[in-house]
Scaffold this active site. Sequence first.
Site, PDB file in Angstrom:
ATOM      1  N   HIS A 225       0.804  -1.024  -0.119  1.00  0.00           N
ATOM      2  CA  HIS A 225       0.062  -0.129  -0.133  1.00  0.00           C
ATOM      3  C   HIS A 225       0.979   1.145  -0.049  1.00  0.00           C
ATOM      4  CE1 HIS A 225      -2.850  -2.787   2.443  1.00  0.00           C
ATOM      5  NE2 HIS A 225      -3.075  -2.966   1.327  1.00  0.00           N
TER       6      HIS A 225
ATOM      7  N   LYS B  41       6.508   6.125   7.384  1.00  0.00           N
ATOM      8  CA  LYS B  41       6.087   5.291   8.388  1.00  0.00           C
ATOM      9  C   LYS B  41       7.356   4.750   9.232  1.00  0.00           C
ATOM     10  CE  LYS B  41       2.119   3.440   5.615  1.00  0.00           C
ATOM     11  NZ  LYS B  41       1.583   2.239   4.972  1.00  0.00           N
TER      12      LYS B  41
ATOM     13  N   TYR C 256       2.531   0.881  13.762  1.00  0.00           N
ATOM     14  CA  TYR C 256       3.281   1.917  12.918  1.00  0.00           C
ATOM     15  C   TYR C 256       2.541   3.457  13.137  1.00  0.00           C
ATOM     16  CZ  TYR C 256      -0.314   1.197   9.321  1.00  0.00           C
ATOM     17  OH  TYR C 256      -1.560   1.188   8.596  1.00  0.00           O
TER      18      TYR C 256
ATOM     19  N   ASP D 158      -6.794  -6.042  -1.514  1.00  0.00           N
ATOM     20  CA  ASP D 158      -5.450  -6.461  -2.038  1.00  0.00           C
ATOM     21  C   ASP D 158      -5.385  -7.537  -3.167  1.00  0.00           C
ATOM     22  OD1 ASP D 158      -4.761  -4.658  -0.153  1.00  0.00           O
ATOM     23  OD2 ASP D 158      -3.838  -6.166   1.165  1.00  0.00           O
TER      24      ASP D 158
END
Length: 181
Positions: free
Chosen positions: A62, A72, A132, A170
């Site tokens: 992603h 991130k 995250y 996905d």
Amino acid sequence: MKVTETKLKGCFILEPRVFEDERGYFFESFNHKAFCKAIGQEVNFVQDNQSFSNKGVLRGLHFQKGKHAQAKLVRVLKGRVLDVAVDLRQDSETYGQHVSVELTSDNNKQLFIPRGFAHGFVVLSDTAKFIYKCDNYYCKMSEGGIRFDTPELKIDWKLEQKDLLLSEKDKILPTALQPLT
């Protein structure tokens, strides 16, 4: 904190200094000043996300596009994952290349993924809690992704494809690299 830049410029593995004794352990998981100094840039995280997944769950690959791009800082609170970052920066010398890092609740490693990267992970343990930090807010209209099995990436996810569990979203991601600017 030990900081190692990966083969992808701006993407770092961070390993905290862990203090252990008969009572257990302690480590500083994040210190803004030390973090920014270690990676050589100012990053201000504005959102924390956490997921729980079972073995074989693959989340990714992603990214967020444009003004909603996200850097991130990822780590595992429980379990073991293979974390993958793919460089999609159009002008990068390592465009289309990836790094894979095993993050576990035992090794306490973290991976910093700068803006312009796709990101994903697969759970290698029975379960995993994954957390995250993001330096920009999520925007549904700016989300994108590429399939985990995109042929030119040649990512070894460490599990058989038949054992991978993907979301419906996905499963239908494109299998072509898309440069991000």
